[in-house]
Design a protein around this motif. Structure first.
Motif, PDB file in Angstrom:
ATOM      1  N   GLN A  22       4.801   9.796  14.596  1.00 36.09           N
ATOM      2  CA  GLN A  22       3.403   9.604  14.972  1.00 36.09           C
ATOM      3  C   GLN A  22       3.100   8.109  14.962  1.00 36.09           C
ATOM      4  OE1 GLN A  22       0.415  10.842  12.110  1.00 36.09           O
ATOM      5  NE2 GLN A  22      -0.931  11.579  13.739  1.00 36.09           N
ATOM      6  N   GLU A  25      -2.996   8.257  16.228  1.00 29.89           N
ATOM      7  CA  GLU A  25      -3.531   9.609  16.385  1.00 29.89           C
ATOM      8  C   GLU A  25      -3.329  10.194  17.777  1.00 29.89           C
ATOM      9  OE1 GLU A  25      -8.188   8.398  17.381  1.00 29.89           O
ATOM     10  OE2 GLU A  25      -7.658   9.197  15.407  1.00 29.89           O
ATOM     11  N   LEU A  38       1.344  18.289  11.522  1.00 30.34           N
ATOM     12  CA  LEU A  38      -0.014  17.959  11.941  1.00 30.34           C
ATOM     13  C   LEU A  38      -0.920  19.181  11.834  1.00 30.34           C
ATOM     14  CD1 LEU A  38       0.704  15.892  15.188  1.00 30.34           C
ATOM     15  CD2 LEU A  38       0.096  14.992  12.930  1.00 30.34           C
ATOM     16  N   GLN A  42      -5.501  17.482  14.442  1.00 25.83           N
ATOM     17  CA  GLN A  42      -4.685  16.291  14.709  1.00 25.83           C
ATOM     18  C   GLN A  42      -3.845  16.484  15.965  1.00 25.83           C
ATOM     19  OE1 GLN A  42      -2.848  16.367  10.742  1.00 25.83           O
ATOM     20  NE2 GLN A  42      -3.685  14.320  10.381  1.00 25.83           N
ATOM     21  N   GLN A  45      -5.626  15.699  19.199  1.00 28.73           N
ATOM     22  CA  GLN A  45      -5.925  14.309  19.527  1.00 28.73           C
ATOM     23  C   GLN A  45      -4.781  13.634  20.287  1.00 28.73           C
ATOM     24  OE1 GLN A  45      -8.090  12.015  16.321  1.00 28.73           O
ATOM     25  NE2 GLN A  45      -7.535  13.818  15.114  1.00 28.73           N
TER      26      GLN A  45
END
Length: 250
Positions: A22, A25, A38, A42, A45
């Motif tokens: 990651q 975001e 996640l 999350q 996004q």
């Protein structure tokens, strides 16, 4: 390190899921089972996904991740998946083919799809807000990209799946000074023949690769250990420490 490692295992049964990084975001690198770290909010996004290559441990959660985004993605700005010609051709033919999974490039409509595929070339740099990601070639059984992530005045090189090759060293050297490097180390030294056949690294090959770099990174992170041989790899890494030491991602 300027990224969050969601998955770092080289297979099932490790302490984490398979490869997924990651960057922020909205940006992921690879979509292995580490995606499941996640929360749903999350996942929703995420708007940009960079794929290193087409092997299943790096893409297996991509279809299901996209399936969570229909209610939140802007119809005028679909989720973009970046990869080499070969990688994108593989997921077009073998994943989003209405057999393994619906073609997200046609849903909810061809005019306003959820998924957009963007081909990138080695050496190309994609900048999204305050993050720049540069692709480079590694040495694997299928065409594979590593990525240099430049963010917050730090540079991390994610080398992805690779075997030892002078070309890989040259490509990493071309990135310039590195704060962090993430190297795979799939097999112990006694399985070097299998590592070379499958284009992966052992502790000794990792050290050999590092010794070829013109400038040493500040930190070396190890990932992609095969769970059934992870203990042996750990032991051998402790025995052949580079100047920076190894930090193993679990």
């Amino acid at each position: 390190m300027n990224i969050n490692v969601l998955g770092a295992s080289g297979g099932l049964g490790g302490l984490t899921g398979s490869t997924c990084l990651q960057v922020n975001e909205s940006i992921l690198i690879d979509a292995g089972t580490g995606v499941t770290q996640l929360l749903l909010k999350q996942m929703q996004q995420v708007r940009h996904i960079f794929l290193s290559h087409s092997h299943s441990d790096h893409i297996c959660c991509l279809p299901m991740l996209l399936g969570n985004l229909f209610n939140v993605a802007d119809a005028g700005a679909p989720v973009t998946v970046y990869g080499s010609h070969d990688t994108l051709e593989a997921i077009r033919e073998h994943v989003f083919n209405w057999v393994v999974w619906p073609d997200m490039r046609e849903l909810p409509s061809k005019d306003k799809p959820l998924l957009r595929l963007q081909e990138i070339n080695a050496g190309e740099q994609i900048c999204i807000d305050d993050v720049c990601i540069e692709s480079f070639r590694t040495y694997h059984t299928v065409p594979t990209f590593g990525f240099a992530i430049r963010k917050e005045n730090q540079t991390t090189a994610f080398v992805a799946d690779t075997g030892y090759a002078e070309s890989v060293i040259e490509n990493i050297n071309a990135l310039g000074p590195l704060d962090d490097i993430i190297l795979e180390c799939s097999f112990p030294n006694e399985l070097e023949a299998i590592a070379q056949q499958s284009c992966h690294l052992t502790p000794q090959l990792c050290l050999q690769l590092l010794e070829g770099l013109q400038e040493q990174p500040r930190r070396v992170w190890i990932n992609h250990l095969k769970p059934d041989v992870a203990d042996a790899v750990h032991k051998q890494l402790r025995e052949i420490q580079p100047p920076q030491g190894w930090q193993v991602l679990l």
